[in-house]
Design a protein around this motif. Sequence first.
Motif, PDB file in Angstrom:
ATOM      1  N   GLU A 156       0.855  -1.192   0.000  1.00 50.18           N
ATOM      2  CA  GLU A 156       0.000   0.000   0.000  1.00 50.18           C
ATOM      3  C   GLU A 156       0.888   1.238   0.000  1.00 50.18           C
ATOM      4  N   LEU A 157       0.633   2.096  -0.966  1.00 47.04           N
ATOM      5  CA  LEU A 157       1.378   3.349  -1.088  1.00 47.04           C
ATOM      6  C   LEU A 157       0.499   4.476  -0.563  1.00 47.04           C
ATOM      7  N   GLN A 158       1.031   5.237   0.380  1.00 46.91           N
ATOM      8  CA  GLN A 158       0.243   6.321   0.957  1.00 46.91           C
ATOM      9  C   GLN A 158       0.972   7.648   0.784  1.00 46.91           C
ATOM     10  N   VAL A 159       0.195   8.680   0.434  1.00 53.03           N
ATOM     11  CA  VAL A 159       0.752  10.023   0.291  1.00 53.03           C
ATOM     12  C   VAL A 159       0.002  10.953   1.227  1.00 53.03           C
ATOM     13  N   LYS A 160       0.741  11.703   2.040  1.00 52.81           N
ATOM     14  CA  LYS A 160       0.119  12.693   2.922  1.00 52.81           C
ATOM     15  C   LYS A 160       0.698  14.066   2.612  1.00 52.81           C
ATOM     16  N   THR A 161      -0.149  15.081   2.729  1.00 53.05           N
ATOM     17  CA  THR A 161       0.340  16.457   2.508  1.00 53.05           C
ATOM     18  C   THR A 161       0.026  17.293   3.758  1.00 53.05           C
ATOM     19  N   ALA A 162      -0.956  18.171   3.695  1.00 45.17           N
ATOM     20  CA  ALA A 162      -1.247  19.037   4.844  1.00 45.17           C
ATOM     21  C   ALA A 162      -1.905  18.235   5.970  1.00 45.17           C
ATOM     22  N   LYS A 165      -3.534   0.620  -3.335  1.00 40.23           N
ATOM     23  CA  LYS A 165      -3.066  -0.746  -3.139  1.00 40.23           C
ATOM     24  C   LYS A 165      -2.483  -1.223  -4.466  1.00 40.23           C
ATOM     25  N   ILE A 166      -1.274  -1.738  -4.386  1.00 43.70           N
ATOM     26  CA  ILE A 166      -0.529  -2.139  -5.586  1.00 43.70           C
ATOM     27  C   ILE A 166      -0.095  -3.588  -5.413  1.00 43.70           C
ATOM     28  N   SER A 167      -0.200  -4.398  -6.464  1.00 45.45           N
ATOM     29  CA  SER A 167       0.402  -5.722  -6.369  1.00 45.45           C
ATOM     30  C   SER A 167       1.149  -6.083  -7.632  1.00 45.45           C
ATOM     31  N   LEU A 220      10.405   1.107  -3.722  1.00 41.73           N
ATOM     32  CA  LEU A 220      10.627   2.110  -2.679  1.00 41.73           C
ATOM     33  C   LEU A 220      11.605   3.186  -3.157  1.00 41.73           C
ATOM     34  N   GLN A 221      12.683   2.744  -3.794  1.00 46.97           N
ATOM     35  CA  GLN A 221      13.670   3.700  -4.320  1.00 46.97           C
ATOM     36  C   GLN A 221      13.063   4.585  -5.398  1.00 46.97           C
ATOM     37  N   HIS A 222      12.253   3.971  -6.244  1.00 50.94           N
ATOM     38  CA  HIS A 222      11.586   4.734  -7.301  1.00 50.94           C
ATOM     39  C   HIS A 222      10.707   5.827  -6.687  1.00 50.94           C
ATOM     40  N   ILE A 223       9.964   5.447  -5.662  1.00 53.81           N
ATOM     41  CA  ILE A 223       9.055   6.395  -5.012  1.00 53.81           C
ATOM     42  C   ILE A 223       9.833   7.536  -4.369  1.00 53.81           C
ATOM     43  N   GLU A 224      10.924   7.188  -3.703  1.00 53.13           N
ATOM     44  CA  GLU A 224      11.718   8.227  -3.046  1.00 53.13           C
ATOM     45  C   GLU A 224      12.336   9.165  -4.078  1.00 53.13           C
ATOM     46  N   SER A 271       4.756   6.781   2.050  1.00 48.45           N
ATOM     47  CA  SER A 271       5.154   5.539   2.715  1.00 48.45           C
ATOM     48  C   SER A 271       4.688   4.369   1.877  1.00 48.45           C
ATOM     49  N   LEU A 272       5.402   3.246   1.998  1.00 47.90           N
ATOM     50  CA  LEU A 272       5.087   2.042   1.222  1.00 47.90           C
ATOM     51  C   LEU A 272       5.084   0.854   2.180  1.00 47.90           C
TER      52      LEU A 272
END
Lengths: 451, 451
Positions: free
Chosen positions: B199-205, B321-323, B340-344, B354-355
């Motif tokens: 699961e990939l999560q993105v948070k901002t404010a 959600k990614i598989s 993870l490296q790609h995302i960073e 976060s992953l």
Amino acid sequence: MKQAIELHKDEMLKELIEFLRIPSISALTEHKGDVRTGANWVAESLKGIGMEHVEVIETDGHPIVYGDWLHAADKPTILIYGHYDVQPADPLDLWETPPFDPVIRDDKIFARGATDDKGQVFLHIKAVELLMKEHGTLPVNVKFCIEGEEEVASPNLVPFIEQNEEKLANDAVVISDTSFIEKGLPAICTSLRGALAMELQVKTANSDLHSGTYGGGVPNSIHALVQLLDSMRHENGQVAVEGFYNGVPEVTEALREEVSKVPFDEEKVKKDLELDALYGEEGFSFNERVGIRPTLEINGITGGFQGEGLKTIVPKEASAKISCRLVGEQDPNKVYDAILQHIEKHQPTGTNVSLEKFIQANPVAIDSSDEMIQTAADAYEHVYGVRPLFPKEGGSIPIVEVFGRVLNSPVVLMGFGLPSENLHAPNEHFHLENFEKGIETIADYMVRLGK
Amino acid sequence: MKQAIELHKDEMLKELIEFLRIPSISALTEHKGDVRTGANWVAESLKGIGMEHVEVIETDGHPIVYGDWLHAADKPTILIYGHYDVQPADPLDLWETPPFDPVIRDDKIFARGATDDKGQVFLHIKAVELLMKEHGTLPVNVKFCIEGEEEVASPNLVPFIEQNEEKLANDAVVISDTSFIEKGLPAICTSLRGALAMELQVKTANSDLHSGTYGGGVPNSIHALVQLLDSMRHENGQVAVEGFYNGVPEVTEALREEVSKVPFDEEKVKKDLELDALYGEEGFSFNERVGIRPTLEINGITGGFQGEGLKTIVPKEASAKISCRLVGEQDPNKVYDAILQHIEKHQPTGTNVSLEKFIQANPVAIDSSDEMIQTAADAYEHVYGVRPLFPKEGGSIPIVEVFGRVLNSPVVLMGFGLPSENLHAPNEHFHLENFEKGIETIADYMVRLGK
């Protein structure tokens, strides 16, 4: 007036709490009855303060409440517009106290609608009531027009205005549904962005498919949606839809200077929002990005498995809610067409796409030198000790453009909210300081207009 | 045997319906009790057919059911593996009849778990029961190991196998959890893709923000998520994550030929799924894409406003959600690190990402020339009149690789499902033709092994 406000403060707040208790969420069908309760509450309130011809006017959607008092011969007539409907309250779990169970703490009143817009509508009702109590009459003629569909873009108020030009005729439309620059620094907004809201839907197969059996071999609706959405914006924050910027005014040095007058503290905003960095269209300041530049934002997205854990499917459908803020001569219809063409041009293999339009509103600009506006500025200065600024707001109040165009009146956007009051978000609130001073300012404005 | 099956068919189906009625969804905490009910049902059933040492074995998650019958001296021992847990049933509104209210129509039984995997586990229980009834004994030694966590990647079965090598020792692991090529054309799967779910999560404010006030000036979590997800795949269907393809075997002409032997009717698939076009990695056929190529699929996405209508917010968080399905020597740990490296590397301005890793499984390949597998093929041929193919399946059964590696046994993937039976989707079902012939084939296989 100040003393009268002080004297009646507690009972007025009790009344406001009653008003805020009504979950009049116009966007959600299940709250239809509550929206009507909101309308009736406003109508009773207008009757109570001596308004005449009070009506709850049926429309194809939620009702409009009208009432007037027209006995100030040879004095100007103001049309007070506001809305008794509110935004949805979710996510509910982020509210510290329930959205429809108003609570006063730290000199603020917390509830959905506290600042947008029930709290601000209430200021006008109370200003009129107190003036009437003090003098037995009003210094100006007053018409109230309070609607229940502002949060869904006023679909029925527009024809109502067009069909009731005479009934609504006035010398100024007065609206309190905007914000100060910051605490203690009032503002009369002179520009509003237009709006266009849509839902983009992508469908692929007729069923969710097992990602083991089909994964890699069939189109995936979420991948396709993601590809489409990402194609609409460059990484530098520019909108990538061909024709999107048609009608956007050139950002001249003079305009830049004007916009930069509104104070902006980047570090404070970052700290308040807990953001590492701001982000927006390259080459523009924050004030420019949120005030005079158009935007395309994704407001919501959904598709495939939503539960906890995992489910290895290739999802059959996915959708996103998208809204644009428009400026200058941008035409919402043309922007919609441009986005539709972009989607058709970039449509991924094996997908069906559709783009539904929810709302649209033209951008609007107001001449700050108008006497009705300068008199409002005098009233603010009298009460707050500081002359208001005339900022260009990023939000949209679709009906403002219609009032100006159809009734040919100056629109006075004399707001009493603060930008930090979480409108459209959990823990919406309204500062009691502006509750008291707001009533005083509005009453003072009416008295000045009557002189 | 055929007559016995015919004779007992109705009562057997009644029993299967009981089993299918239990909503043993391992992924959802609220069904924990139901999963245990499923375990108890299996245990009672094993006792009923004469299995010994029947145990419901506790784990850190859902229980494992074990039972054996070891009185066929000098005969081979088979370990029958299967699972009594099922996939979540949503979206519920797309089921024609409720998922846990089994119904027989058109010679199929409809229910969640009908084909994956309760229906297929049940075939083995009934084959053993009928053999026992007919002969008072079994032609081979049998061990049952039926788990309740297959749909969440068998986290507790792996250590159980590693700690119970002797108890589980066998000459072949027999699993019915795969599909025919099509109706009437059986298959013994000889390759399974590995899996990695995240699961990939993105948070901002720290709060959803008003898109009028802030839109265009702050990061938007959904835009950022969309940008990240889109960056992971090229438009030609290739995965764009650096290092993702490490360990993927070269697609030789020989492999292409082998894969192409499995019949594939593009027009039929398109018609069945109501798709205008298939889609996948450029340069590969459908069979190659779903059998021997790795994938990265988005299984679910969510963020921002989810209700009807619109809410003009800049959303504070979004997740997907990614598989992945993996092949050859691809290592799930290394693929996770690469993503993870790609995302960073591609992390958008002003976001926290976060992953989280949910499950992982190594790819597995099985030698089809093994005698235990060829004997199974004989049994199929005897019952169905056609020799099974040995396809490379796109799905993952994580535990297969562990069985092969830890117990050093051939794994016989003798499935009785059909690819069209909606596993992991609404309206899952199992064909009664394969219910009857499945029991017959399994019994015939055991008899052959005992000769």
